[in-house]
Design a protein around this motif. Structure first.
Motif, short mmCIF file in Angstrom:
data_model
loop_
_atom_site.label_atom_id
_atom_site.label_comp_id
_atom_site.label_asym_id
_atom_site.label_seq_id
_atom_site.Cartn_x
_atom_site.Cartn_y
_atom_site.Cartn_z
N TRP A 29 -25.20 2.35 -9.64
CA TRP A 29 -26.29 3.16 -9.08
C TRP A 29 -25.94 4.65 -9.12
O TRP A 29 -26.78 5.48 -9.48
CB TRP A 29 -26.58 2.74 -7.64
N CYS A 68 -30.07 4.27 -2.31
CA CYS A 68 -30.12 3.00 -3.05
C CYS A 68 -28.72 2.47 -3.29
O CYS A 68 -28.49 1.25 -3.20
CB CYS A 68 -30.86 3.19 -4.38
N VAL A 72 -29.05 -1.14 -1.64
CA VAL A 72 -29.44 -2.17 -2.60
C VAL A 72 -28.30 -3.14 -2.93
O VAL A 72 -28.52 -4.36 -2.92
CB VAL A 72 -30.05 -1.54 -3.87
N TRP A 75 -28.01 -5.72 -0.26
CA TRP A 75 -29.14 -6.65 -0.35
C TRP A 75 -28.91 -7.64 -1.47
O TRP A 75 -29.11 -8.85 -1.34
CB TRP A 75 -30.42 -5.86 -0.55
N TRP A 76 -28.50 -7.16 -2.65
CA TRP A 76 -28.22 -8.03 -3.80
C TRP A 76 -27.14 -9.05 -3.44
O TRP A 76 -27.24 -10.22 -3.77
CB TRP A 76 -27.78 -7.23 -5.00
N VAL A 95 -34.14 -10.01 -5.85
CA VAL A 95 -34.36 -9.57 -4.48
C VAL A 95 -35.83 -9.75 -4.14
O VAL A 95 -36.18 -10.61 -3.34
CB VAL A 95 -33.90 -8.11 -4.29
#
Length: 167
Positions: A29, A68, A72, A75-76, A95
């Motif tokens: 990212w 992010c 993220v 979350w992943w 997701v």
């Protein structure tokens, strides 16, 4: 697929990825964020007339990208799962749009491991299971590199001992 005992069925895979996958995804990212930020910042230094707008845009992208990069990957990590049994390879990814894939052992054609530069840095690997499916290969990303090698060896052994699917 049959519905009898030992049938391959859609179910939540049991294993999580290696926790280092979070750092690997964060680095991806940040690198993806850095490219457009640099593209905007360099002309901002050279062009006084557009400096404010270019720097504001670069700063906004940097903040969004950093946010992010923090959220993220966590979350992943919570949503990506995998499992290998004697009957199949199970993978759940995604997701917002979750994808559940099952690769029956009788359909597996090849098993590969891949370690890109960032994966090597984090001591991770990706196992790719190629089947006859038109959907493409099943990938298990973010595994410890030693576990990935052992998994590839195990899958190869199981598939050699599994009769091919006649369908």
């Amino acid at each position: 697929m049959s519905t009898g005992e030992g049938a391959v069925r859609l179910r939540p895979p049991a294993n999580t990825l290696d926790p280092r996958a979070v750092g690997w995804w964060r680095t991806q990212w940040l690198l993806l964020t850095a490219a457009p930020v640099v593209v905007l910042a360099v002309p901002a230094v050279l062009l006084a007339s557009a400096r404010l707008w270019l720097l504001l845009t670069a700063a906004a992208l940097a903040v969004i990208g950093a946010g992010c990069a923090v959220l993220v990957p966590l979350w992943w990590f919570r949503t990506h799962r995998w499992e290998v049994t004697d009957e199949a390879v199970y993978v759940r990814t995604g997701v917002l749009w979750q994808e559940w894939r099952i690769a029956p052992m009788s359909r597996i054609q090849t098993v590969d491991t891949v370690r890109g530069p960032l994966e090597q840095l984090y001591r991770l690997a990706t196992v790719t299971v190629t089947t006859a499916s038109s959907k493409g290969a099943v990938r298990i990303e973010g595994l410890d590199h030693e576990m990935a090698a052992a998994l590839a060896e195990r899958l190869t052994r199981i598939t050699q001992d599994t009769p091919g699917d006649a369908t």
